[in-house]
Design a protein around this motif. Structure first.
Motif: not given
Length: 216
Positions: A34-36, A165-166, A171-172, A176-177
């Protein structure tokens, strides 16, 4: 016959444990994948180990700064137009600008979203209007590429922009989360010669004073 029943009973008793182990394993794997949120650089030690100070001195950093407290979502008195910042926010912007001057602004370019609250934030940070860029208000899927394209070699780039925007940028770049950015927060990333981006971490507005007191 007795042995067969015993084996069935043993298997029946073993299933809950196997199920629990499987669920635990899935949760652990999910947590690892899971992206932190980016590292919160709330201490001088975190700031140093992140490599931010060295990268900043080398002119390899882009920092995305969220505008300070907006008027239309606060009970505090407005500085001016309803789409601008509050008086409390203007004071925070002055302190934020001082923090960046303490880091060193000798080789740093500053750009701002043209929206009133970001333009006011940038002006109070550096006591003068900054160059406005429409792409810092619209953002979206091309934001990461826009950031890299505007980064000059050996020049840091400070961008005053918006929380949405941040979030797009995070996310890029693999987050993402991530938690939504706070007023006046700064997301630091390094940009390599080939345009590769590495997220270094976040400094929230309320943490700057303690960091500066430690004479970074």
């Amino acid at each position: 016959m007795v042995l067969r029943i015993g084996m069935k009973q043993l298997a029946a008793r073993g299933w809950p444990r196997l199920l629990l182990l499987a669920m635990t394993g899935a949760l652990v794997a999910g947590f690892a994948l899971w992206p932190r949120s980016p590292l919160n650089l709330a201490s001088a030690a975190d700031l140093r180990t992140s490599g931010l100070l060295e990268q900043w001195q080398a002119g390899n950093v882009v920092v995305l700064v969220r505008h300070v407290e907006r008027c239309d979502r606060s009970p505090h008195p407005c500085l001016g137009p309803a789409d601008g910042i509050t008086r409390v926010g203007s004071e925070a912007a002055v302190h934020l600008g001082a923090a960046f001057r303490a880091l060193g602004m000798g080789h740093t370019d500053v750009l701002s979203s043209p929206i009133t609250r970001t333009a006011q934030t940038a002006a109070y940070m550096f006591e003068q209007p900054m160059v406005a860029q429409e792409w810092l208000a619209s953002c979206g899927k091309s934001l990461r590429d826009e950031v890299v394209a505007h980064k000059l070699a050996h020049h840091n780039l400070l961008l005053v922009t918006h929380s949405g925007c941040i979030s797009d940028f995070e996310s890029q770049t693999g987050f993402k989360h991530a938690l939504a950015s706070e007023y006046g927060s700064a997301l630091f990333v390094s940009v390599g010669d080939a345009g590769q981006v590495k997220v270094l971490g976040v400094v929230n507005e309320q943490n700057w004073q303690s960091l500066l007191n430690r004479k970074l």
